[in-house]
Design an enzyme around this catalytic site. Structure first.
Site, mmCIF file in Angstrom:
data_model
loop_
_atom_site.group_PDB
_atom_site.id
_atom_site.type_symbol
_atom_site.label_atom_id
_atom_site.label_comp_id
_atom_site.label_asym_id
_atom_site.label_seq_id
_atom_site.Cartn_x
_atom_site.Cartn_y
_atom_site.Cartn_z
ATOM 1 N N HIS A 155 -6.324 1.282 6.628
ATOM 2 C CA HIS A 155 -6.270 0.563 5.494
ATOM 3 C C HIS A 155 -5.105 -0.427 5.437
ATOM 4 O O HIS A 155 -4.038 -0.148 6.032
ATOM 5 C CB HIS A 155 -5.928 1.581 4.149
ATOM 6 C CG HIS A 155 -5.900 0.976 2.920
ATOM 7 N ND1 HIS A 155 -5.193 -0.069 2.657
ATOM 8 C CD2 HIS A 155 -7.002 1.209 1.987
ATOM 9 C CE1 HIS A 155 -5.647 -0.536 1.176
ATOM 10 N NE2 HIS A 155 -6.602 0.287 0.910
ATOM 11 N N GLU A 192 -6.276 -1.237 -3.321
ATOM 12 C CA GLU A 192 -7.009 -2.528 -3.220
ATOM 13 C C GLU A 192 -7.285 -2.941 -4.568
ATOM 14 O O GLU A 192 -7.599 -4.210 -4.652
ATOM 15 C CB GLU A 192 -8.511 -2.042 -2.603
ATOM 16 C CG GLU A 192 -9.068 -3.041 -1.925
ATOM 17 C CD GLU A 192 -10.232 -2.604 -1.045
ATOM 18 O OE1 GLU A 192 -9.738 -2.451 0.133
ATOM 19 O OE2 GLU A 192 -11.264 -2.257 -1.348
ATOM 20 N N ARG A 211 -5.378 -6.449 -4.715
ATOM 21 C CA ARG A 211 -6.068 -7.647 -4.457
ATOM 22 C C ARG A 211 -7.458 -7.892 -5.451
ATOM 23 O O ARG A 211 -7.612 -8.839 -5.706
ATOM 24 C CB ARG A 211 -6.550 -7.473 -2.993
ATOM 25 C CG ARG A 211 -5.570 -7.710 -2.179
ATOM 26 C CD ARG A 211 -5.761 -7.223 -0.688
ATOM 27 N NE ARG A 211 -5.743 -6.069 -0.568
ATOM 28 C CZ ARG A 211 -6.911 -5.082 0.341
ATOM 29 N NH1 ARG A 211 -7.661 -5.904 1.012
ATOM 30 N NH2 ARG A 211 -6.716 -3.941 0.374
ATOM 31 N N ARG A 271 -11.707 -3.834 5.057
ATOM 32 C CA ARG A 271 -10.636 -3.232 5.428
ATOM 33 C C ARG A 271 -10.314 -3.305 6.988
ATOM 34 O O ARG A 271 -9.192 -3.901 7.311
ATOM 35 C CB ARG A 271 -10.442 -1.870 4.906
ATOM 36 C CG ARG A 271 -10.402 -1.593 3.499
ATOM 37 C CD ARG A 271 -10.602 -0.124 3.201
ATOM 38 N NE ARG A 271 -10.492 0.060 1.759
ATOM 39 C CZ ARG A 271 -10.630 0.939 1.046
ATOM 40 N NH1 ARG A 271 -10.713 2.127 1.709
ATOM 41 N NH2 ARG A 271 -10.536 1.080 -0.270
ATOM 42 N N HIS A 274 -6.116 5.924 6.926
ATOM 43 C CA HIS A 274 -6.379 6.153 5.620
ATOM 44 C C HIS A 274 -7.695 6.897 5.469
ATOM 45 O O HIS A 274 -7.847 8.095 4.552
ATOM 46 C CB HIS A 274 -6.993 4.658 4.904
ATOM 47 C CG HIS A 274 -7.277 4.753 3.321
ATOM 48 N ND1 HIS A 274 -6.472 5.374 2.502
ATOM 49 C CD2 HIS A 274 -8.330 4.286 2.682
ATOM 50 C CE1 HIS A 274 -6.813 5.424 1.382
ATOM 51 N NE2 HIS A 274 -8.080 4.531 1.504
ATOM 52 N N HIS A 275 -8.835 6.900 6.242
ATOM 53 C CA HIS A 275 -9.997 7.704 6.000
ATOM 54 C C HIS A 275 -10.839 7.946 7.259
ATOM 55 O O HIS A 275 -10.782 7.195 8.097
ATOM 56 C CB HIS A 275 -10.832 6.768 5.087
ATOM 57 C CG HIS A 275 -12.122 7.542 4.441
ATOM 58 N ND1 HIS A 275 -12.063 8.230 3.397
ATOM 59 C CD2 HIS A 275 -13.556 7.722 4.986
ATOM 60 C CE1 HIS A 275 -13.377 8.741 3.165
ATOM 61 N NE2 HIS A 275 -14.227 8.298 4.232
ATOM 62 N N ARG A 299 -15.707 1.990 5.837
ATOM 63 C CA ARG A 299 -15.974 2.343 4.588
ATOM 64 C C ARG A 299 -15.754 1.162 3.527
ATOM 65 O O ARG A 299 -14.698 0.670 3.700
ATOM 66 C CB ARG A 299 -15.346 3.527 4.130
ATOM 67 C CG ARG A 299 -15.586 3.969 2.544
ATOM 68 C CD ARG A 299 -14.930 5.273 2.433
ATOM 69 N NE ARG A 299 -13.311 5.234 2.498
ATOM 70 C CZ ARG A 299 -12.864 5.092 1.515
ATOM 71 N NH1 ARG A 299 -13.312 4.800 0.242
ATOM 72 N NH2 ARG A 299 -11.424 5.020 1.551
HETATM 73 C C1 FAD Z 1 -4.182 7.348 -1.011
HETATM 74 C C2 FAD Z 1 -5.686 7.355 -0.989
HETATM 75 C C3 FAD Z 1 -6.211 6.427 -2.032
HETATM 76 C C4 FAD Z 1 -7.704 6.572 -2.155
HETATM 77 N N1 FAD Z 1 -8.216 5.870 -3.021
HETATM 78 C C5 FAD Z 1 -9.799 5.854 -2.940
HETATM 79 C C6 FAD Z 1 -10.298 5.029 -3.906
HETATM 80 O O1 FAD Z 1 -9.632 4.378 -4.727
HETATM 81 N N2 FAD Z 1 -11.554 5.083 -4.047
HETATM 82 C C7 FAD Z 1 -12.387 5.812 -3.176
HETATM 83 O O2 FAD Z 1 -13.720 5.849 -3.142
HETATM 84 N N3 FAD Z 1 -11.785 6.535 -2.130
HETATM 85 C C8 FAD Z 1 -10.162 6.525 -1.860
HETATM 86 N N4 FAD Z 1 -9.839 7.425 -1.285
HETATM 87 C C9 FAD Z 1 -10.715 8.299 -0.382
HETATM 88 C C10 FAD Z 1 -10.995 9.577 -1.209
HETATM 89 O O3 FAD Z 1 -10.065 9.858 -2.181
HETATM 90 C C11 FAD Z 1 -11.093 10.554 -0.273
HETATM 91 O O4 FAD Z 1 -12.172 10.471 0.710
HETATM 92 C C12 FAD Z 1 -12.002 11.617 -1.118
HETATM 93 O O5 FAD Z 1 -11.163 11.857 -2.499
HETATM 94 C C13 FAD Z 1 -11.986 13.229 -0.288
HETATM 95 O O6 FAD Z 1 -12.661 14.074 -1.475
HETATM 96 P P1 FAD Z 1 -13.003 15.618 -0.578
HETATM 97 O O7 FAD Z 1 -13.334 16.277 -1.817
HETATM 98 O O8 FAD Z 1 -14.134 15.406 0.285
HETATM 99 O O9 FAD Z 1 -11.735 16.000 0.023
HETATM 100 P P2 FAD Z 1 -10.410 16.181 -0.689
HETATM 101 O O10 FAD Z 1 -10.017 15.769 -2.078
HETATM 102 O O11 FAD Z 1 -9.261 15.922 0.395
HETATM 103 O O12 FAD Z 1 -10.297 17.720 -0.891
HETATM 104 C C14 FAD Z 1 -10.506 18.978 0.205
HETATM 105 C C15 FAD Z 1 -9.640 19.907 -0.297
HETATM 106 O O13 FAD Z 1 -9.812 21.152 0.778
HETATM 107 C C16 FAD Z 1 -8.691 21.744 0.967
HETATM 108 N N5 FAD Z 1 -8.689 22.422 1.990
HETATM 109 C C17 FAD Z 1 -8.768 22.092 3.545
HETATM 110 N N6 FAD Z 1 -8.909 23.048 4.555
HETATM 111 C C18 FAD Z 1 -9.123 24.160 3.693
HETATM 112 C C19 FAD Z 1 -9.155 25.613 4.128
HETATM 113 N N7 FAD Z 1 -9.366 25.831 5.400
HETATM 114 N N8 FAD Z 1 -9.349 26.536 3.319
HETATM 115 C C20 FAD Z 1 -9.252 25.896 1.705
HETATM 116 N N9 FAD Z 1 -9.187 24.788 1.420
HETATM 117 C C21 FAD Z 1 -9.121 23.881 2.287
HETATM 118 C C22 FAD Z 1 -7.573 20.896 1.069
HETATM 119 O O14 FAD Z 1 -6.475 21.313 0.845
HETATM 120 C C23 FAD Z 1 -8.308 19.860 -0.092
HETATM 121 O O15 FAD Z 1 -7.476 20.338 -1.431
HETATM 122 C C24 FAD Z 1 -8.320 7.315 -1.074
HETATM 123 C C25 FAD Z 1 -7.844 8.235 -0.326
HETATM 124 C C26 FAD Z 1 -6.458 8.100 -0.159
HETATM 125 C C27 FAD Z 1 -5.576 8.849 0.757
#
Ligand code: FAD
Length: 509
Positions: free
Chosen positions: A301, A314, A317, A338, A441-442, A481
């Protein structure tokens, strides 16, 4: 249902985390930043989201559920709520002391096309345009079947959230999108804390058990069918049987080893990710013979604070900020994708740049309040004063802003052909600057799934009883992405994983 309560009060997140079992630290900001709760706290304050989260008491853990969901981020909670709606008895297992993962940190918003909120705001968009923008962003390397399903179900995902009291009706631009498509909470606050709070509230209201401090260490399989998981809960190992397993453990952006293995050139980059993003799900699924795709596609990012990995959304911007180099000059189209903006910054001799914006923008993008609290925003009552603060030529910065405001006025950016996020000029005092550079970032690659979220093996055959959704999957985003597509991904495919895992459990057990 008996519960214990981890109170996550705004502005006291470090104390709350230690009450929830996280080792306390002298540095409250470190604690908050590494778990994403600081973002949540400030978002709560801005969006009025609830101030407490509830988790199920460990004594209530049963040894069999219809659907076991691994990971309590956005994908996991969406899967669980959907599974419950479909008549299953799901459980969510989360290794950290709090739910949310990277989802809590997400700041910009959620992309969706043909939504009722776009219609209300007279924004013309179509699923086909959303498809084309995403394909262009990913340089045509996206999994087209996943992408088609994704765009066609995005408006429905916005409605589903709205029906649960999670209303994303404030729409803006994000990089790589040709129209206003990124949906945010009404007050323009960061999406993550608001979304996680709302999902958790619905998990609780639906009486879905959610266990924290519960690390899933293995996915079990017998006679070619996935039938449960091994867990480590507070040091005790146990087997939990399942009719189906949905893995929603997120990406591997916080796992330095995996990053270096897949992209040696990114060694040493700062990461914006939650400490839970360690790729556990990908590793466990690989052990079962699951296929991975695009593992070397890791998104960097462009706007990250280098001292602690704080992401500058973002949205800044998208609401009209510009980027300048140490000479005080613009150097690239800020609204490009990005990968391209990151490369343009890394190509500068100083390998860093400043985001420049004004007070009116700070009002529209509530995240700025959090950045101010973090002490990363420089300000000046005039452009000259700001230039002095950041040690840039006053004349040059003034000239750059004058040129930019003229371009906004004429809707014509002759310098870099920017075409979006030019609705507002930068003329309202005080003026602000944030120093940024690229960070990890991702992780766009991950396990291969089909549109039913079934996990595929090396021969593209579904692994029976195993589903995956969210950042641990690969293919949707291709090699780049678009901002806002990950939050859409976790809701759209999280719901699908809940539906399909329930169907499998009901038909096969
Ligand atoms: C700072 C930041 C800003 C972002 N902003 C945006 C945005 O504005 N818009 C957008 O589209 N995307 C954004 N993204 C990307 C997006 O947030 C993530 O890709 C998305 O939220 C991932 O969701 P998820 O449910 O797949 O994983 P997560 O939300 O990461 O959840 C996964 C969960 O699984 C748990 N876990 C992992 N391993 C285990 C295990 N072995 N046993 C039990 N639990 C486990 C973790 O602890 C975590 O709680 C951003 C990312 C970041 C870091």
């Amino acid at each position: 249902m008996k519960k214990f309560i981890c109170s996550l009060l705004a502005f006291s997140s470090a104390m709350a985390l230690s009450a929830c079992g996280v080792a306390s630290s002298d540095n409250a900001e470190d604690n908050a930043q590494s778990s994403g709760q600081a973002t949540e706290a400030s978002t709560d304050a801005a969006s009025g989201a609830s101030e407490q989260e509830e988790y199920t008491d460990p004594s209530e853990l049963e040894n069999k559920y219809d659907v076991v969901i691994v990971g309590a981020g956005g994908a996991g909670m969406a899967a669980a709520i959907q599974a419950k709606e479909e008549g299953a008895n799901p459980v969510i297992l989360e290794k950290l002391p709090v739910a949310g993962g990277n989802t809590t940190k997400s700041s910009g918003g959620m992309n969706a096309s043909e939504t009722k909120f776009q219609e209300e705001s007279d924004i013309e968009d179509s699923n086909d345009t959303f498809y084309d923008d995403t394909l262009e962003g990913g340089q045509e390397t996206n999994d087209k079947k996943l992408l088609r399903y994704f765009v066609d179900h995005s408006a429905d995902a916005i409605d589903w959230l709205d029906n649960m009291g999670i209303t994303l009706n404030n729409i803006s631009y994000s990089g790589g999108a040709s129209v206003q498509r990124i949906h945010r909470p009404e007050d323009g606050a960061a999406v993550g804390g608001y979304l996680v709070d709302g999902l958790l509230r619905n998990v609780n209201e639906n009486e879905i058990p959610i266990f924290v401090n519960t690390d899933v260490t293995n996915i079990n399989e017998e006679n070619g069918q996935v039938d449960g998981v091994e867990i480590d809960m507070d040091g005790d190992s146990q087997t939990i049987d399942a009719g189906a397993v949905a893995v929603t453990t997120g990406g591997y952006g916080a796992n330095e080893e995996m990053i270096e293995e897949n992209r040696p050139d990114l060694e040493g980059y700062v990461s914006t990710n939650s400490e839970g993003s360690t790729g556990d799900g990908i590793k466990m699924i690989e052990e079962l013979g699951g296929q991975t795709v695009d593992m070397d596609q890791i998104q960097v990012h462009p706007t990250v604070i280098q001292k602690d990995g704080t992401l500058i959304s973002e949205t800044v911007r998208g609401e009209g900020a510009i980027l300048v180099n140490q000479e005080g000059e613009r150097f690239f189209n800020e609204m490009e994708t990005r990968d391209k903006v990151s490369e343009a910054i890394t190509d500068l001799p100083e390998e860093e740049a400043y985001l420049i914006f004004d007070d009116a923008l700070a009002d529209r993008a509530k995240q700025v309040d959090f950045y101010k609290e973090q002490g990363v925003v420089e300000s000046g009552d005039s452009i000259e004063e700001l230039a002095q603060e950041i040690n840039i030529s006053e004349d040059q910065l003034k000239e750059t802003l004058d040129n930019w405001n003229e371009a906004v006025d004429k809707e014509d950016d002759q310098d870099f052909e920017r075409e979006t996020a030019m609705d507002y000029d930068l003329t309202t005092r005080p003026f602000y600057a944030i120093k940024i550079a690229p960070g990890i970032h991702h992780t766009m690659g991950g396990v291969k799934i089909n549109t039913d979220t079934e996990v595929l093996d090396e021969d593209d055959q579904a692994i029976s009883g195993l589903y995956a959704a969210g950042e641990l999957t690969g293919g949707l985003h291709g090699n780049n992405r678009i901002g806002g597509n990950a939050v859409a991904d976790i809701i759209i495919f999280g719901r699908q994983a809940g539906t399909q895992a329930t169907k499998f459990a009901q038909e096969n057990n």
